[in-house]
Structure formats: C-alpha cells, structure tokens
Motif scaffolding. Sequence first.
Motif, PDB file in Angstrom:
ATOM      1  N   PRO A  88      10.349  11.973  -7.890  1.00 18.14           N
ATOM      2  CA  PRO A  88      10.764  12.508  -6.586  1.00 18.14           C
ATOM      3  C   PRO A  88       9.578  12.688  -5.653  1.00 18.14           C
ATOM      4  CG  PRO A  88      10.605  14.290  -8.179  1.00 18.14           C
ATOM      5  CD  PRO A  88      10.330  13.017  -8.942  1.00 18.14           C
ATOM      6  N   ARG A  89       9.856  12.684  -4.367  1.00 19.38           N
ATOM      7  CA  ARG A  89       8.848  13.112  -3.406  1.00 19.38           C
ATOM      8  C   ARG A  89       8.588  14.590  -3.685  1.00 19.38           C
ATOM      9  NH1 ARG A  89       6.931  11.028   1.334  1.00 19.38           N
ATOM     10  NH2 ARG A  89       8.299   9.229   1.327  1.00 19.38           N
ATOM     11  N   ASN A  90       7.359  14.937  -3.996  1.00 17.45           N
ATOM     12  CA  ASN A  90       7.045  16.311  -4.397  1.00 17.45           C
ATOM     13  C   ASN A  90       5.663  16.658  -3.865  1.00 17.45           C
ATOM     14  OD1 ASN A  90       5.736  17.900  -7.214  1.00 17.45           O
ATOM     15  ND2 ASN A  90       7.398  18.810  -6.059  1.00 17.45           N
ATOM     16  N   ASP A 111      -9.818  -0.219  -7.860  1.00 18.41           N
ATOM     17  CA  ASP A 111      -9.610  -0.224  -6.406  1.00 18.41           C
ATOM     18  C   ASP A 111     -10.855   0.325  -5.724  1.00 18.41           C
ATOM     19  OD1 ASP A 111      -8.762  -0.016  -3.814  1.00 18.41           O
ATOM     20  OD2 ASP A 111      -7.038   1.272  -4.248  1.00 18.41           O
ATOM     21  N   GLY A 123       0.813  -1.214   0.000  1.00 20.25           N
ATOM     22  CA  GLY A 123       0.000   0.000   0.000  1.00 20.25           C
ATOM     23  C   GLY A 123       0.845   1.260   0.000  1.00 20.25           C
ATOM     24  N   GLY A 124       0.283   2.320  -0.567  1.00 19.15           N
ATOM     25  CA  GLY A 124       0.883   3.650  -0.445  1.00 19.15           C
ATOM     26  C   GLY A 124       2.199   3.860  -1.157  1.00 19.15           C
ATOM     27  N   VAL A 125       2.435   3.114  -2.233  1.00 17.64           N
ATOM     28  CA  VAL A 125       3.718   3.247  -2.939  1.00 17.64           C
ATOM     29  C   VAL A 125       3.645   4.155  -4.168  1.00 17.64           C
ATOM     30  CG1 VAL A 125       4.593   1.012  -2.142  1.00 17.64           C
ATOM     31  CG2 VAL A 125       3.327   1.147  -4.305  1.00 17.64           C
ATOM     32  N   GLY A 126       2.473   4.743  -4.405  1.00 17.41           N
ATOM     33  CA  GLY A 126       2.343   5.654  -5.541  1.00 17.41           C
ATOM     34  C   GLY A 126       1.685   5.052  -6.766  1.00 17.41           C
ATOM     35  N   LYS A 127       0.923   3.978  -6.590  1.00 15.46           N
ATOM     36  CA  LYS A 127       0.209   3.386  -7.735  1.00 15.46           C
ATOM     37  C   LYS A 127      -0.777   4.378  -8.343  1.00 15.46           C
ATOM     38  CE  LYS A 127      -1.335  -0.050  -5.199  1.00 15.46           C
ATOM     39  NZ  LYS A 127      -0.464   0.022  -4.021  1.00 15.46           N
ATOM     40  N   THR A 128      -1.636   4.914  -7.478  1.00 15.12           N
ATOM     41  CA  THR A 128      -2.689   5.788  -7.992  1.00 15.12           C
ATOM     42  C   THR A 128      -2.099   7.076  -8.569  1.00 15.12           C
ATOM     43  OG1 THR A 128      -4.251   4.852  -6.409  1.00 15.12           O
ATOM     44  CG2 THR A 128      -4.804   7.008  -7.351  1.00 15.12           C
ATOM     45  N   THR A 129      -1.110   7.626  -7.877  1.00 14.68           N
ATOM     46  CA  THR A 129      -0.457   8.846  -8.364  1.00 14.68           C
ATOM     47  C   THR A 129       0.165   8.595  -9.736  1.00 14.68           C
ATOM     48  OG1 THR A 129      -0.008   9.417  -6.061  1.00 14.68           O
ATOM     49  CG2 THR A 129       1.255  10.604  -7.743  1.00 14.68           C
ATOM     50  N   PRO A 136      -4.131  -2.340  -3.463  1.00 16.37           N
ATOM     51  CA  PRO A 136      -2.969  -2.941  -2.805  1.00 16.37           C
ATOM     52  C   PRO A 136      -3.252  -4.363  -2.329  1.00 16.37           C
ATOM     53  CG  PRO A 136      -4.024  -1.375  -1.336  1.00 16.37           C
ATOM     54  CD  PRO A 136      -4.736  -1.270  -2.653  1.00 16.37           C
ATOM     55  N   GLN A 193     -11.137   1.670  -3.062  1.00 16.44           N
ATOM     56  CA  GLN A 193     -10.880   2.961  -2.413  1.00 16.44           C
ATOM     57  C   GLN A 193     -11.294   4.125  -3.326  1.00 16.44           C
ATOM     58  OE1 GLN A 193      -7.052   2.919   0.270  1.00 16.44           O
ATOM     59  NE2 GLN A 193      -6.506   1.888  -1.628  1.00 16.44           N
ATOM     60  N   LEU A 212       8.329   8.316  -4.889  1.00 15.52           N
ATOM     61  CA  LEU A 212       8.590   8.974  -3.596  1.00 15.52           C
ATOM     62  C   LEU A 212      10.090   8.975  -3.317  1.00 15.52           C
ATOM     63  CD1 LEU A 212       5.576   7.159  -2.071  1.00 15.52           C
ATOM     64  CD2 LEU A 212       5.843   9.625  -1.771  1.00 15.52           C
ATOM     65  N   LEU A 240       2.532  16.814  -6.037  1.00 16.33           N
ATOM     66  CA  LEU A 240       1.890  15.549  -6.451  1.00 16.33           C
ATOM     67  C   LEU A 240       0.869  15.100  -5.411  1.00 16.33           C
ATOM     68  CD1 LEU A 240       4.947  13.540  -7.820  1.00 16.33           C
ATOM     69  CD2 LEU A 240       2.951  14.274  -9.148  1.00 16.33           C
ATOM     70  N   ALA A 241       1.160  15.378  -4.146  1.00 19.81           N
ATOM     71  CA  ALA A 241       0.237  14.981  -3.081  1.00 19.81           C
ATOM     72  C   ALA A 241      -0.956  15.923  -3.001  1.00 19.81           C
ATOM     73  CB  ALA A 241       0.982  14.940  -1.748  1.00 19.81           C
TER      74      ALA A 241
HETATM   75  N1  LIG Z   1       5.983  11.406  -5.584  1.00 21.02           N
HETATM   76  C1  LIG Z   1       5.185  11.754  -4.561  1.00 21.02           C
HETATM   77  N2  LIG Z   1       5.478  12.835  -3.805  1.00 21.02           N
HETATM   78  C2  LIG Z   1       4.693  13.175  -2.745  1.00 21.02           C
HETATM   79  N3  LIG Z   1       3.623  12.505  -2.382  1.00 21.02           N
HETATM   80  C3  LIG Z   1       3.272  11.413  -3.089  1.00 21.02           C
HETATM   81  C4  LIG Z   1       4.040  10.986  -4.221  1.00 21.02           C
HETATM   82  N4  LIG Z   1       3.469   9.863  -4.725  1.00 21.02           N
HETATM   83  C5  LIG Z   1       2.402   9.602  -3.953  1.00 21.02           C
HETATM   84  N5  LIG Z   1       2.268  10.534  -2.967  1.00 21.02           N
HETATM   85  C6  LIG Z   1       1.287  10.555  -1.895  1.00 21.02           C
HETATM   86  O1  LIG Z   1       1.474   9.396  -1.117  1.00 21.02           O
HETATM   87  C7  LIG Z   1       0.232   8.803  -0.782  1.00 21.02           C
HETATM   88  C8  LIG Z   1       0.143   7.406  -1.401  1.00 21.02           C
HETATM   89  O2  LIG Z   1       0.195   7.534  -2.815  1.00 21.02           O
HETATM   90  P1  LIG Z   1      -0.821   6.734  -3.743  1.00 21.02           P
HETATM   91  O3  LIG Z   1      -2.212   6.904  -3.280  1.00 21.02           O
HETATM   92  O4  LIG Z   1      -0.513   7.105  -5.149  1.00 21.02           O
HETATM   93  O5  LIG Z   1      -0.310   5.264  -3.447  1.00 21.02           O
HETATM   94  P2  LIG Z   1      -1.051   3.885  -3.766  1.00 21.02           P
HETATM   95  O6  LIG Z   1       0.008   2.881  -3.991  1.00 21.02           O
HETATM   96  O7  LIG Z   1      -2.054   4.084  -4.832  1.00 21.02           O
HETATM   97  O8  LIG Z   1      -1.809   3.621  -2.379  1.00 21.02           O
HETATM   98  P3  LIG Z   1      -2.876   2.420  -2.129  1.00 21.02           P
HETATM   99  O9  LIG Z   1      -2.038   1.200  -1.974  1.00 21.02           O
HETATM  100  O10 LIG Z   1      -3.579   2.827  -0.871  1.00 21.02           O
HETATM  101  O11 LIG Z   1      -3.780   2.374  -3.314  1.00 21.02           O
HETATM  102  C9  LIG Z   1      -0.843   9.750  -1.289  1.00 21.02           C
HETATM  103  O12 LIG Z   1      -1.187  10.627  -0.272  1.00 21.02           O
HETATM  104  C10 LIG Z   1      -0.133  10.499  -2.422  1.00 21.02           C
HETATM  105  O13 LIG Z   1      -0.666  11.780  -2.630  1.00 21.02           O
END
Ligand SMILES: Nc1ncnc2c1ncn2[C@@H]1O[C@H](COP(=O)(O)OP(=O)(O)OP(=O)(O)O)[C@@H](O)[C@H]1O
Length: 258
Positions: free
Chosen positions: A216-218, A40, A11-17, A131, A42, A187, A221-222
């Motif tokens: 990059p963590r930016n 998903d 979870g939370g690795v940036g898939k959706t982003t 996830p 969610q 990230l 993007l969040a």
């Molecule tokens: N490169 C980035 N820089 C800053 N924040 C980010 C970045 N990528 C993702 N985030 C933030 O981190 C969090 C998790 O990202 P995201 O939702 O894309 O992950 P995910 O893998 O889709 O999560 P899940 O497993 O819950 O579906 C979110 O709050 C998102 O805005």
Amino acid sequence: MDIIAIANQKGGVGKTTTTVNLASALALIAKKKVLMIDLDSQGNATTSVGLDKNALEYTMADVLLDGVALADAIITTETGLDVIGANRDLAGIDVSLAGVSDAPFLLKQALEQAQKDGKLDYDFIIMDCAPSLSMITVNAFAATDGVIIPMQCEYYALEGVADLIATIEKLKSINDKLHIRGVVRTLFDNRNTLAQDVSAELIKHFGDLVYQTSIPRNIRLAEAPSFGQSIFGYEKSSKGAIAYHMLMNEVLTQTAAR
Ligand SMILES: Nc1ncnc2c1ncn2[C@@H]1O[C@H](COP(=O)(O)OP(=O)(O)OP(=O)(O)O)[C@@H](O)[C@H]1O
Ligand SMILES: [Mg+2]
C-alpha cells in the motif's frame, strides 16, 4: 544462494523501497544472510540503510570498472544487512564499458570470483537496479536467477514493461536461468478504481506471477529512508512493514519450491 534483481526501467515505482525492505525482512525476520547490492548511480538504496554514499571506500563502480574484489566492497551495516554501495561514480559505466567484450558479465564474474574465494556466504543477494535498461542492468540480468518487477498500478504501467520483458527474453541467451520471478504491485490504493482496473490487467497479463501481496501507499515507507532505516527499524507495526513481511513470506515460499 538466491540472486534476485529488482528492476523496472520506469522511474519511481518502488524498486529501491522494495529492495531495501525485502532484503531487511529476509535478514531481520527470517534471519537469512542477505547481501544488498546497489546498482543505481543515484545510490538511494545505499543511503536508505544509513550509509554516506560519498564516503565509501569502495562502491560497485570500483568492482565493475577497477577490478576491486567484490568481497572487499561489502559493508556490514547496523540494519543487519551486508551492502555494496553505489554513487554517481557508476553513472558513466556505459561509456567506460563500450567495446569491452565481456561487459555484460562483469558482475557475474565478480560474484563467481567471490564465491570461489569463499567470501560469498549468503542465502540471498538482492540487487537494486536503476530506472533504465543500461549495461549495468544487463549485468544484473546476466547474474541473477530471477527478476522481481515492482509496478505501480497507474494508466501507463503496462506500456514500459513490454520493453523490460523483451529485454529479459533476449538476455535468456546469455543467462538461461533468467526469468521473471514475480510482479509486485506498489504504491497501491485499493479504493482507487483505476488502480483496481490496472491491477486486474496485470493479473490478466502476468497471471500467477503477480504476488498476492500488494504494497500500500504508506507514508512510513517514504519516511524510513531519511532515518537510514528499513521499515522494520523505523516502524515495524506500520501497514508498509506488514506488507513487506507478507511479500517476504511469498518470496521464501518460492525459494523453498525451487
Ligand atoms: N509504498 C509506498 N508508500 C509511500 N511511498 C512510497 C512507497 N514506495 C515508494 N515510496 C516513495 O516513492 C518514491 C519512489 O520510490 P523508490 O525510490 O522506491 O522508487 P524507485 O523505483 O527505486 O525510483 P528510481 O526509479 O528513481 O530508482 C520514494 O520517495 C519512496 O519513498
Ligand atoms: Mg531506485
């Protein structure tokens, strides 16, 4: 048509982003016709493009569980993307599909039917996975050509991914096109030595499959999803936008080489 699943059961690795911004880059910058499918419960990809996930006429749950035609669930958004949304109606799908013999193929069949009906005129279909390695993710893997795996360069990054790779290997028996299209570091903080070490590990493990672009963590993007916008609508000069633009170029290069 190129069908890409964005998956990692962590979870939370940036898939959706990655799904939203890669899809948006392809649509807005490369002027490709793109359909984004939210797989998903969610519904984060759905809300990220400004849709109210609880006010949709049809979602992926209707397509997969109630036989609604996939084309009828497509929504055209102001962000330049076509979208099929999801919400918590999708949550119970594993239970609902227990015992259904063609359960892994429902998405593939729905896509094929839409294509047969001449209603699936896209260059790219980008699918955001949950996830987990649930039946819905299996549906994505049965329907896709290639999987993009977003990975955060932290200590446990490689642990969970072994299960993901094993699942992909196993499912090649039901989809011979299935392969890992690429691994994208998300990230990412290049000043962090642990991130550098894990990144080196990833490259050792995956070789050329690791995209040269890292995201990059930016903070932009969040922030973008809360405005219902991709990074290109929200702040197109941000580091995040530049990174997803570069990632898109690599993805297009892959497509051209196919
Ligand atoms: N490169 C980035 N820089 C800053 N924040 C980010 C970045 N990528 C993702 N985030 C933030 O981190 C969090 C998790 O990202 P995201 O939702 O894309 O992950 P995910 O893998 O889709 O999560 P899940 O497993 O819950 O579906 C979110 O709050 C998102 O805005
Ligand atoms: Mg997500």
